[in-house]
Design an enzyme around this catalytic site. Sequence first.
Site, PDB file in Angstrom:
ATOM      1  N   LYS A  42       0.836  -1.213   0.000  1.00 16.29           N
ATOM      2  CA  LYS A  42       0.000   0.000   0.000  1.00 16.29           C
ATOM      3  C   LYS A  42       0.869   1.261   0.000  1.00 16.29           C
ATOM      4  O   LYS A  42       2.074   1.183   0.279  1.00 16.29           O
ATOM      5  CB  LYS A  42      -0.898  -0.015   1.240  1.00 16.29           C
ATOM      6  CG  LYS A  42      -0.115   0.068   2.547  1.00 16.29           C
ATOM      7  CD  LYS A  42      -0.956  -0.240   3.764  1.00 16.29           C
ATOM      8  CE  LYS A  42      -0.117  -0.123   5.039  1.00 16.29           C
ATOM      9  NZ  LYS A  42      -0.879  -0.567   6.243  1.00 16.29           N
ATOM     10  N   ARG A 135      -9.922   0.585  15.410  1.00 15.00           N
ATOM     11  CA  ARG A 135      -9.839   1.335  14.157  1.00 15.00           C
ATOM     12  C   ARG A 135     -10.855   0.661  13.241  1.00 15.00           C
ATOM     13  O   ARG A 135     -12.017   0.545  13.605  1.00 15.00           O
ATOM     14  CB  ARG A 135      -8.392   1.294  13.631  1.00 15.00           C
ATOM     15  CG  ARG A 135      -8.089   2.369  12.612  1.00 15.00           C
ATOM     16  CD  ARG A 135      -6.634   2.328  12.163  1.00 15.00           C
ATOM     17  NE  ARG A 135      -6.304   1.130  11.386  1.00 15.00           N
ATOM     18  CZ  ARG A 135      -5.098   0.851  10.893  1.00 15.00           C
ATOM     19  NH1 ARG A 135      -4.099   1.678  11.093  1.00 15.00           N
ATOM     20  NH2 ARG A 135      -4.893  -0.243  10.198  1.00 15.00           N
ATOM     21  N   HIS A 167      -6.073  -6.977  13.248  1.00 14.33           N
ATOM     22  CA  HIS A 167      -4.819  -6.210  13.185  1.00 14.33           C
ATOM     23  C   HIS A 167      -4.414  -5.769  14.595  1.00 14.33           C
ATOM     24  O   HIS A 167      -5.245  -5.303  15.362  1.00 14.33           O
ATOM     25  CB  HIS A 167      -5.048  -4.992  12.280  1.00 14.33           C
ATOM     26  CG  HIS A 167      -3.814  -4.257  11.860  1.00 14.33           C
ATOM     27  ND1 HIS A 167      -2.633  -4.879  11.513  1.00 14.33           N
ATOM     28  CD2 HIS A 167      -3.596  -2.927  11.692  1.00 14.33           C
ATOM     29  CE1 HIS A 167      -1.738  -3.951  11.172  1.00 14.33           C
ATOM     30  NE2 HIS A 167      -2.292  -2.768  11.270  1.00 14.33           N
ATOM     31  N   ARG A 223       1.043 -10.675   7.353  1.00 15.40           N
ATOM     32  CA  ARG A 223       1.014  -9.530   6.438  1.00 15.40           C
ATOM     33  C   ARG A 223       2.213  -8.631   6.738  1.00 15.40           C
ATOM     34  O   ARG A 223       2.207  -7.884   7.716  1.00 15.40           O
ATOM     35  CB  ARG A 223      -0.274  -8.708   6.648  1.00 15.40           C
ATOM     36  CG  ARG A 223      -1.568  -9.510   6.499  1.00 15.40           C
ATOM     37  CD  ARG A 223      -2.787  -8.597   6.657  1.00 15.40           C
ATOM     38  NE  ARG A 223      -2.781  -7.853   7.909  1.00 15.40           N
ATOM     39  CZ  ARG A 223      -3.368  -8.261   9.048  1.00 15.40           C
ATOM     40  NH1 ARG A 223      -4.017  -9.409   9.089  1.00 15.40           N
ATOM     41  NH2 ARG A 223      -3.290  -7.519  10.123  1.00 15.40           N
ATOM     42  N   TYR A 267      16.661  29.801   7.298  1.00 15.96           N
ATOM     43  CA  TYR A 267      15.579  30.664   7.795  1.00 15.96           C
ATOM     44  C   TYR A 267      15.551  30.758   9.320  1.00 15.96           C
ATOM     45  O   TYR A 267      15.663  29.749  10.017  1.00 15.96           O
ATOM     46  CB  TYR A 267      14.226  30.116   7.343  1.00 15.96           C
ATOM     47  CG  TYR A 267      13.950  30.238   5.867  1.00 15.96           C
ATOM     48  CD1 TYR A 267      14.102  31.453   5.198  1.00 15.96           C
ATOM     49  CD2 TYR A 267      13.504  29.136   5.149  1.00 15.96           C
ATOM     50  CE1 TYR A 267      13.832  31.552   3.841  1.00 15.96           C
ATOM     51  CE2 TYR A 267      13.222  29.233   3.789  1.00 15.96           C
ATOM     52  CZ  TYR A 267      13.377  30.443   3.146  1.00 15.96           C
ATOM     53  OH  TYR A 267      13.100  30.540   1.807  1.00 15.96           O
ATOM     54  N   CYS A 314      14.430  23.767   4.418  1.00 17.18           N
ATOM     55  CA  CYS A 314      13.569  24.643   3.618  1.00 17.18           C
ATOM     56  C   CYS A 314      12.717  23.792   2.672  1.00 17.18           C
ATOM     57  O   CYS A 314      12.811  22.572   2.664  1.00 17.18           O
ATOM     58  CB  CYS A 314      14.422  25.621   2.808  1.00 17.18           C
ATOM     59  SG  CYS A 314      15.667  26.466   3.805  1.00 17.18           S
ATOM     60  N   ASP A 316      12.925  23.534  -0.607  1.00 16.53           N
ATOM     61  CA  ASP A 316      13.648  22.946  -1.730  1.00 16.53           C
ATOM     62  C   ASP A 316      15.052  22.493  -1.376  1.00 16.53           C
ATOM     63  O   ASP A 316      15.712  21.858  -2.183  1.00 16.53           O
ATOM     64  CB  ASP A 316      13.806  23.988  -2.854  1.00 16.53           C
ATOM     65  CG  ASP A 316      12.555  24.781  -3.071  1.00 16.53           C
ATOM     66  OD1 ASP A 316      11.498  24.143  -3.255  1.00 16.53           O
ATOM     67  OD2 ASP A 316      12.609  26.026  -3.033  1.00 16.53           O
TER      68      ASP A 316
HETATM   69  C1  LIG Z   1      -0.120  -1.594   6.820  1.00 14.71           C
HETATM   70  C2  LIG Z   1      -0.715  -2.828   7.313  1.00 14.71           C
HETATM   71  C3  LIG Z   1       0.067  -3.983   7.528  1.00 14.71           C
HETATM   72  C4  LIG Z   1       1.573  -3.987   7.431  1.00 14.71           C
HETATM   73  O1  LIG Z   1       2.107  -3.548   8.653  1.00 14.71           O
HETATM   74  P1  LIG Z   1       3.699  -3.547   8.893  1.00 14.71           P
HETATM   75  O2  LIG Z   1       3.839  -3.116  10.293  1.00 14.71           O
HETATM   76  O3  LIG Z   1       4.248  -2.562   7.920  1.00 14.71           O
HETATM   77  O4  LIG Z   1       4.157  -4.922   8.626  1.00 14.71           O
HETATM   78  C5  LIG Z   1      -0.572  -5.148   7.870  1.00 14.71           C
HETATM   79  N1  LIG Z   1      -1.909  -5.183   8.011  1.00 14.71           N
HETATM   80  C6  LIG Z   1      -2.682  -4.087   7.848  1.00 14.71           C
HETATM   81  C7  LIG Z   1      -4.143  -4.189   8.037  1.00 14.71           C
HETATM   82  C8  LIG Z   1      -2.112  -2.884   7.503  1.00 14.71           C
HETATM   83  O5  LIG Z   1      -2.890  -1.803   7.357  1.00 14.71           O
END
Ligand SMILES: *Cc1c(COP(=O)(O)O)cnc(C)c1O
Length: 395
Positions: A42, A135, A167, A223, A267, A314, A316
């Site tokens: 992602k 979440r 998750h 994942r 700056y 800055c 750039d």
């Molecule tokens: C982004 C994400 C992951 C990956 O998490 P990492 O900590 O980068 O391995 C796994 N599952 C879900 C639902 C995520 O949103």
Amino acid sequence: MTDPVPPRAEIVVDLAAVRHNVRILKDLVTVDGPVQLMAVVKADGYGHGMVEVAAAARDAGADWLGVATIEEALALRAAGDHGPLLCWLSAPGDDFAAAVAAGVEVTAYSVTELEEIAAVGPARVQLKVDTGLSRGGSPRSEWQHLFAVASDLERQGRITVTGIWSHFAASDEPAHPANDAQEAAFREALALAETAGLDPDVTHLANSAAAILRPSSHFDLVRCGIATYGLDPAPGVSPRLGLRPAMTVRARLVMSKVVRAGEGVSYGHTWHAAEDTTVGVVPAGYGEGVPRAAGNTAHVWVGDSQRPIRGRVCMDQLVVDLHGELPPAGTEVVLFGAGDLGEPTAQDWADAVDTISYEIVTRVGGRLVRRHVDTETDTETDTDADTEDSGRTTR
Ligand SMILES: *Cc1c(COP(=O)(O)O)cnc(C)c1O
């Protein structure tokens, strides 16, 4: 034909490192059984280039790819990826029909979403349960209803429930009580799903940190996002696995010059030279995703040593202390890389600006040109040529 002038500032991504990391992770999780590996790509592959990273991950044995949005999933299909692919963040009005037609597995958080998906079915759907992150995902009070509706739709042949997942909130802190609580809640959800008559192909809970630190949470699939890119999901906690950071951000010095004792730099003059010194101007700033908070804290690599950023970053450009040296314009500057030569890493930058490496690599971009290399085959991919032709980044 003359060699093209190297870009002012660029992101170089080593796809061999991605393959190396995927192999390490796959070996790690399959020690005790046939656990599948999902490479999470992602947010444009955490800034590394979604399509290129996805192909490299597949090459190295990733069984699944994971993305947040349907748009990302469809972009992978358009780029020729045909393997198992899951997305998990939809918003009202999302094109579930397109996802289903493309063979993308979608995620439902609620009965409403499930019915929306079934309406364009027959669809392969995974159900996400909230086990404590608070979440996305179905809250515990609705699991039973969600599973009952899913089971009904499945009997009608309108969907197939291919997965149930959740998750973690704190898997980078292995001793955090949320981990045990979430894993227990997940097992309860799976038991309820079974009672409702569901029999998913895959159940999954672990991200990178849990894949590395919590074998009990592996279930059928892990994942892995950040670890795929060679960065440590739990700095100071993870064992050494030999992961290799895939991203290097480099630039060429615009100029170097003398700054006299007492003179202010950049700056607001937030830094003054205590004694005579020299500084270099690096053509990358917050317009390239360099955190402005890195002013006076982070370091870059010039020549053979780390040089502190002086004054504010800055839009750039930024200014670094060269401690009396006056390297010529065009001299290579490495903002961060794998760390092999002593150059700062994305983790060093994260530490300097009080964030996580995820944010450092995902936010770099803007005018930076991104190039993919392969240090195993020493060839560059097509995106490089595209980039040179158009003068634009591939992001
Ligand atoms: C982004 C994400 C992951 C990956 O998490 P990492 O900590 O980068 O391995 C796994 N599952 C879900 C639902 C995520 O949103």
